[in-house]
Design a protein around this motif. Structure first.
Motif, PDB file in Angstrom:
ATOM      1  N   LEU A  14       0.908  -1.020   1.743  1.00 45.96           N
ATOM      2  CA  LEU A  14       2.304  -0.919   1.645  1.00 45.96           C
ATOM      3  C   LEU A  14       2.439  -0.513   3.112  1.00 45.96           C
ATOM      4  O   LEU A  14       1.201   0.933   3.358  1.00 45.96           O
ATOM      5  CB  LEU A  14       2.424  -0.119   0.156  1.00 45.96           C
ATOM      6  N   HIS A  15       3.885  -0.035   3.554  1.00 41.99           N
ATOM      7  CA  HIS A  15       4.108   0.034   5.261  1.00 41.99           C
ATOM      8  C   HIS A  15       4.937   1.694   4.292  1.00 41.99           C
ATOM      9  O   HIS A  15       6.551   1.372   3.769  1.00 41.99           O
ATOM     10  CB  HIS A  15       4.980  -0.648   5.624  1.00 41.99           C
ATOM     11  N   VAL A  16       4.352   2.951   4.037  1.00 40.49           N
ATOM     12  CA  VAL A  16       5.363   3.898   3.075  1.00 40.49           C
ATOM     13  C   VAL A  16       5.085   4.622   4.291  1.00 40.49           C
ATOM     14  O   VAL A  16       3.990   5.224   5.118  1.00 40.49           O
ATOM     15  CB  VAL A  16       4.385   3.954   2.264  1.00 40.49           C
ATOM     16  N   GLY A  18       6.152   5.288   7.315  1.00 36.21           N
ATOM     17  CA  GLY A  18       5.207   4.983   8.692  1.00 36.21           C
ATOM     18  C   GLY A  18       3.820   4.855   8.684  1.00 36.21           C
ATOM     19  O   GLY A  18       3.003   4.656  10.078  1.00 36.21           O
ATOM     20  N   GLU A  19       3.511   4.884   8.083  1.00 36.39           N
ATOM     21  CA  GLU A  19       1.777   4.169   7.889  1.00 36.39           C
ATOM     22  C   GLU A  19       1.231   3.541   6.837  1.00 36.39           C
ATOM     23  O   GLU A  19       2.382   3.317   5.536  1.00 36.39           O
ATOM     24  CB  GLU A  19       1.237   6.121   6.672  1.00 36.39           C
ATOM     25  N   THR A  20       0.121   3.030   6.798  1.00 34.90           N
ATOM     26  CA  THR A  20       0.192   1.550   5.722  1.00 34.90           C
ATOM     27  C   THR A  20      -0.963   2.547   5.144  1.00 34.90           C
ATOM     28  O   THR A  20      -2.189   3.306   5.113  1.00 34.90           O
ATOM     29  CB  THR A  20      -0.980   0.699   6.898  1.00 34.90           C
ATOM     30  N   HIS A  21      -0.934   1.399   3.870  1.00 35.47           N
ATOM     31  CA  HIS A  21      -1.212   2.537   2.271  1.00 35.47           C
ATOM     32  C   HIS A  21      -2.192   1.389   2.004  1.00 35.47           C
ATOM     33  O   HIS A  21      -1.777   0.313   1.811  1.00 35.47           O
ATOM     34  CB  HIS A  21      -0.681   3.140   1.225  1.00 35.47           C
ATOM     35  N   ASP A  22      -3.508   1.252   1.319  1.00 34.67           N
ATOM     36  CA  ASP A  22      -4.449   0.253   0.778  1.00 34.67           C
ATOM     37  C   ASP A  22      -3.789   0.452  -0.474  1.00 34.67           C
ATOM     38  O   ASP A  22      -3.952   2.103  -1.285  1.00 34.67           O
ATOM     39  CB  ASP A  22      -5.477   0.149   0.767  1.00 34.67           C
ATOM     40  N   ALA A  23      -2.999   0.157  -1.415  1.00 37.05           N
ATOM     41  CA  ALA A  23      -2.955   0.474  -2.991  1.00 37.05           C
ATOM     42  C   ALA A  23      -3.905  -1.213  -3.833  1.00 37.05           C
ATOM     43  O   ALA A  23      -3.858  -2.321  -3.380  1.00 37.05           O
ATOM     44  CB  ALA A  23      -1.629   0.031  -3.665  1.00 37.05           C
ATOM     45  N   VAL A  73       3.972  -6.034  -5.159  1.00 41.22           N
ATOM     46  CA  VAL A  73       3.639  -7.119  -4.102  1.00 41.22           C
ATOM     47  C   VAL A  73       4.798  -7.673  -3.105  1.00 41.22           C
ATOM     48  O   VAL A  73       4.552  -8.657  -2.716  1.00 41.22           O
ATOM     49  CB  VAL A  73       2.723  -8.140  -5.197  1.00 41.22           C
ATOM     50  N   GLU A  74       5.888  -7.449  -3.748  1.00 39.66           N
ATOM     51  CA  GLU A  74       7.286  -8.411  -3.561  1.00 39.66           C
ATOM     52  C   GLU A  74       7.269  -7.440  -2.270  1.00 39.66           C
ATOM     53  O   GLU A  74       8.434  -8.312  -1.545  1.00 39.66           O
ATOM     54  CB  GLU A  74       8.725  -7.839  -4.436  1.00 39.66           C
ATOM     55  N   VAL A  75       6.866  -5.632  -1.710  1.00 35.53           N
ATOM     56  CA  VAL A  75       7.347  -5.357  -0.483  1.00 35.53           C
ATOM     57  C   VAL A  75       6.357  -5.219   0.789  1.00 35.53           C
ATOM     58  O   VAL A  75       6.101  -4.307   1.341  1.00 35.53           O
ATOM     59  CB  VAL A  75       7.750  -3.884  -1.026  1.00 35.53           C
ATOM     60  N   ILE A  76       5.278  -6.184  -0.051  1.00 37.89           N
ATOM     61  CA  ILE A  76       4.280  -6.018   1.083  1.00 37.89           C
ATOM     62  C   ILE A  76       4.995  -6.491   2.025  1.00 37.89           C
ATOM     63  O   ILE A  76       5.701  -7.212   2.584  1.00 37.89           O
ATOM     64  CB  ILE A  76       2.830  -6.908   1.074  1.00 37.89           C
ATOM     65  N   ILE A  80       8.758   1.203   4.052  1.00 40.26           N
ATOM     66  CA  ILE A  80       9.483   1.559   2.727  1.00 40.26           C
ATOM     67  C   ILE A  80       9.282   3.067   3.106  1.00 40.26           C
ATOM     68  O   ILE A  80       8.475   4.291   3.961  1.00 40.26           O
ATOM     69  CB  ILE A  80       8.715   1.676   1.176  1.00 40.26           C
ATOM     70  N   THR A  81      10.659   4.161   2.540  1.00 41.44           N
ATOM     71  CA  THR A  81      10.411   5.801   2.978  1.00 41.44           C
ATOM     72  C   THR A  81      11.081   6.217   1.818  1.00 41.44           C
ATOM     73  O   THR A  81      11.679   5.263   0.936  1.00 41.44           O
ATOM     74  CB  THR A  81      11.805   5.564   4.003  1.00 41.44           C
TER      75      THR A  81
END
Length: 162
Positions: A14-16, A18-23, A73-76, A80-81
């Motif tokens: 997920l791109h939250v 400005g950073e990429t995070h694994d979930a 899974v829809e917002v991969i 996202i802010t």
């Protein structure tokens, strides 16, 4: 345990803020669940969990969205802010300066929504402001301070883009 339950979780990115995070999520997990439980971003609040109250609002591709209605899974691959990404924004400051908070539970959703409003409509009139504020519910205030915060931002020209 059947074989489906063993494979029902998947690793996503997920791109939250400005950073990429694994979930690691189930296909049925909402973005709200992923943000709060996987990423520890608790600013988006659980409220009605059916899209009526706006407490869980985040920006997806710069547009306000109820994270309780979006599957993770829809917002991969979509930016996202969350409120955490707007902590030092002019909108957050205007809410504090104008006392546009009461208990604070709905405040993150309002700030996210108002950020998008002033970014999208830097010349918003009262009718448009009212329309945008209807997507969030506050039980503690009459919304006047929130309107004042938006008017302060619009008058000052502090309508930064993300």
């Amino acid at each position: 345990m059947n074989s489906l339950s063993k494979t029902s979780k998947q690793l996503i990115q997920l791109h939250v803020n400005g950073e990429t995070h694994d979930a690691v999520v189930r296909s049925a997990d909402t973005l709200l669940i992923a943000l709060r439980e996987q990423l520890g971003l608790t600013g988006a609040k659980r409220g009605c969990e059916n899209g009526d109250c706006g407490a869980c609002s985040v920006l997806i591709n710069g547009k306000p969205s109820h994270s309780c209605l979006s599957l993770a899974v829809e917002v991969i691959d979509q930016p996202i802010t969350t409120i955490e990404g707007l902590m030092d924004s002019p909108v957050s400051k205007a809410f504090v300066d104008n006392w546009a908070i009461q208990c604070g539970y709905c405040t993150p959703g309002f700030i996210v929504n108002c950020h998008s409003l002033i970014t999208t409509h830097p010349d918003a009139n009262d009718e448009l402001i009212e329309e945008w504020l209807q997507s969030n519910i506050c039980r503690c205030t009459g919304y006047e301070e929130i309107r004042e915060a938006v008017h302060t931002l619009l008058a000052s020209g502090q309508t930064e883009n993300e």
